[in-house]
Design a protein around this motif. Structure first.
Motif, mmCIF file in Angstrom:
data_model
loop_
_atom_site.group_PDB
_atom_site.id
_atom_site.type_symbol
_atom_site.label_atom_id
_atom_site.label_comp_id
_atom_site.label_asym_id
_atom_site.label_seq_id
_atom_site.Cartn_x
_atom_site.Cartn_y
_atom_site.Cartn_z
ATOM 1 N N PHE A 11 17.897 -17.000 -36.687
ATOM 2 C CA PHE A 11 18.465 -17.040 -35.334
ATOM 3 C C PHE A 11 17.364 -16.878 -34.294
ATOM 4 O O PHE A 11 16.329 -16.235 -34.554
ATOM 5 N N ILE A 12 17.591 -17.456 -33.130
ATOM 6 C CA ILE A 12 16.677 -17.319 -32.003
ATOM 7 C C ILE A 12 17.456 -16.743 -30.824
ATOM 8 O O ILE A 12 18.514 -17.266 -30.447
ATOM 9 N N SER A 13 16.959 -15.642 -30.263
ATOM 10 C CA SER A 13 17.622 -14.978 -29.139
ATOM 11 C C SER A 13 17.001 -15.438 -27.827
ATOM 12 O O SER A 13 15.772 -15.414 -27.670
ATOM 13 N N VAL A 14 17.839 -15.829 -26.887
ATOM 14 C CA VAL A 14 17.365 -16.320 -25.595
ATOM 15 C C VAL A 14 18.268 -15.800 -24.485
ATOM 16 O O VAL A 14 19.388 -15.338 -24.732
ATOM 17 N N THR A 15 17.764 -15.880 -23.266
ATOM 18 C CA THR A 15 18.562 -15.568 -22.077
ATOM 19 C C THR A 15 18.800 -16.863 -21.316
ATOM 20 O O THR A 15 17.868 -17.650 -21.129
ATOM 21 N N ILE A 16 20.040 -17.084 -20.908
ATOM 22 C CA ILE A 16 20.416 -18.361 -20.296
ATOM 23 C C ILE A 16 20.752 -18.167 -18.824
ATOM 24 O O ILE A 16 21.573 -17.317 -18.468
ATOM 25 N N PHE A 17 20.109 -18.965 -17.977
ATOM 26 C CA PHE A 17 20.447 -19.045 -16.561
ATOM 27 C C PHE A 17 20.804 -20.491 -16.257
ATOM 28 O O PHE A 17 20.369 -21.411 -16.949
#
Length: 238
Positions: A11-17
């Protein structure tokens, strides 16, 4: 103990705007997804169209580090944990910004004449304030408050006894009708900061007192009498 975040290679964790929604979302995506599949998931999150969206990448210092341009690329080969995704779609409509939306307005008189309104429905079905029993009760309460208000004057000592609230003592500062609500009201300067304001309500000043010392109560919940300020003796004993 270390505060490091443990991540899975699956899994890859990201923050989305996005430009459509100003709210940040933290998500984890399977690393074997393609960029095209990621766009499909982002469409559900941001409202941007997967066919027209552009995904720009930023690091934790808010510095641009690239874009996801190849729809066939695998995420584990082009995306790292902790990256911020900024989703751009110039064709999307921002439903959170209604500043330029033309608003339909109707006068109270016109609204009351309509037969397809909520008010008309309540009238036909005698619901809420259009129920004869409710109207009779409201009328009786209004008359009770008016009669009680006539016995109260500014400067009186009082004790408020509003249901489901503790009794509070203070001085009457205002008696009469108000702009913030129909009927008669009593403005009180409480002995302690147990109120809601300083006598200013919705831009109109009814009286002056310290902040949080002022409040309004219905006359029927305001008792006039010899109510001296209560003394707290809790500090007199150990």
């Amino acid at each position: 103990m270390s505060d490091a975040i443990v991540t899975s290679p699956d899994f890859i964790s990201v923050t989305i705007f996005s430009g459509v929604s100003k709210v940040a979302n933290e998500k984890r995506f399977q690393s074997h997804l393609t960029v095209r599949e990621l766009k499909g998931k982002l469409e559900m999150i941001t409202g941007a169209s997967m066919d027209s969206m552009k995904i720009d990448l930023f690091n934790d210092l808010n510095q641009p580090i690239g874009s996801l341009n190849n729809d066939d690329a695998i995420l584990k080969n082009c995306l790292e944990n902790g990256v911020r995704l900024h989703v751009v779609d110039k064709t999307a409509i921002n439903f959170q910004d209604v500043s330029d939306v033309e608003k339909y307005e109707i006068s109270r008189e016109e609204y009351e004449k309509r037969e397809d309104s909520v008010m008309a429905f309540k009238k036909r079905n005698k619901m809420g304030r259009f129920n004869p029993e409710v109207q009779a009760k409201l009328a009786a309460t209004a008359e009770e408050n008016k009669t009680k208000a006539e016995t109260i004057k500014v400067g009186d000592r009082c004790e408020t006894r509003t249901p489901n609230q503790p009794t509070r003592r203070g001085e009457v500062m205002y008696v009469g009708q108000t702009d913030f609500k129909d009927g008669y009201w009593v403005g009180v300067k409480f002995d302690d900061p147990v109120g809601k304001h300083d006598g200013l309500v919705q831009g109109k000043r009814y009286f002056k007192c310290g902040d949080k010392f002022g409040g309004f109560v219905q006359p029927r919940f305001c008792e006039i009498g010899d109510f001296p300020p209560e003394v707290d003796f809790s500090d007199d004993e150990i």
